[in-house]
Scaffold this active site. Structure first.
Site, mmCIF file in Angstrom:
data_model
loop_
_atom_site.group_PDB
_atom_site.id
_atom_site.type_symbol
_atom_site.label_atom_id
_atom_site.label_comp_id
_atom_site.label_asym_id
_atom_site.label_seq_id
_atom_site.Cartn_x
_atom_site.Cartn_y
_atom_site.Cartn_z
ATOM 1 N N GLY A 99 -66.431 23.506 -32.333
ATOM 2 C CA GLY A 99 -67.019 23.610 -31.003
ATOM 3 C C GLY A 99 -68.531 23.720 -31.003
ATOM 4 N N GLY A 101 -70.483 22.812 -33.201
ATOM 5 C CA GLY A 101 -71.099 21.703 -33.932
ATOM 6 C C GLY A 101 -70.873 21.718 -35.417
ATOM 7 N N GLU A 170 -62.330 26.728 -25.815
ATOM 8 C CA GLU A 170 -60.976 26.947 -26.338
ATOM 9 C C GLU A 170 -59.915 26.685 -25.268
ATOM 10 O OE1 GLU A 170 -63.267 30.228 -29.013
ATOM 11 O OE2 GLU A 170 -62.051 30.849 -27.302
#
Length: 203
Positions: A99, A101, A170
């Site tokens: 998420g 990166g 998420e």
């Protein structure tokens, strides 16, 4: 901004509305996430390839849920680091999430997958700056907040966020994966009965 109405129904509505809004954001120049994932998984299935999944923390939990549903759809799906996970090869697909990166473990797993000829589908909210991008065959851009841009300026007067840290990303993964499973089931021609028949009975 969290509504003053903190009833259960109101909080649920606010959370679902926030997560839903993620899928209205443009992803250009990256492909639309739902179509991309369905296309990649369909191609892997048609080649009799296997699907491997990896993520850390709560992202990893979302990928575990996806892995279970892919198995229910009849795909050979495996979680990286499980004791029975087979070797990855050129006909296979690794779905990994980073998420913010990049994570050192995700970087390493993606590198190993690519070096063995597999395709790597990288889920991320930071496609321009993440360290994992260099290992990706395709990038699945989920335009949601993660811990990389969850800033706390110390202003205690501000309301506490309803979805802190990486919760938006998420939650968006969970919703995206449910859409993927639904669309993929259509493409593969899997009936509800066939999917249910693959559910474990060791419970």
């Amino acid at each position: 901004m969290v509504s003053k109405d903190t009833s259960m129904a109101s909080l649920a509505t606010q959370i679902c509305t926030h997560i839903s809004s993620i899928f209205t954001k443009p992803t250009h120049p990256y492909p639309q996430p739902l179509d991309l994932m369905v296309t990649e998984l369909t191609a892997t299935s048609s080649q009799k390839g296997r699907v491997f999944l990896y993520g850390v923390g709560r992202e990893g939990l979302m990928l575990k849920a996806l892995c279970m549903r892919l198995a229910h759809l009849g795909l050979s799906a495996h979680l990286v680091f499980d004791m029975t996970t087979p070797p990855i090869s050129a006909t296979d697909l690794l779905i990994a999430s980073a998420g913010p990166g990049g994570f050192s473990t995700v970087d390493a797993i993606c590198h190993v997958a690519r070096s063995n000829g597999a395709r790597v589908l990288l889920l991320t909210a930071q496609p321009e700056t993440g360290s994992c991008i260099k290992h990706a065959s395709v990038v699945c851009y989920v335009a949601a907040q993660t811990m990389a841009d969850d800033e706390d300026d110390g202003d205690v007067a501000k309301s506490r966020p309803l979805l802190p840290m990486g919760s938006v990303y998420e939650g968006a993964l969970f919703v995206l994966f449910e859409m993927v499973v639904y669309k993929l089931g259509e493409v593969l021609g899997e009936s509800t009965e066939a999917v249910r028949s693959r559910h474990t009975n060791l419970e």
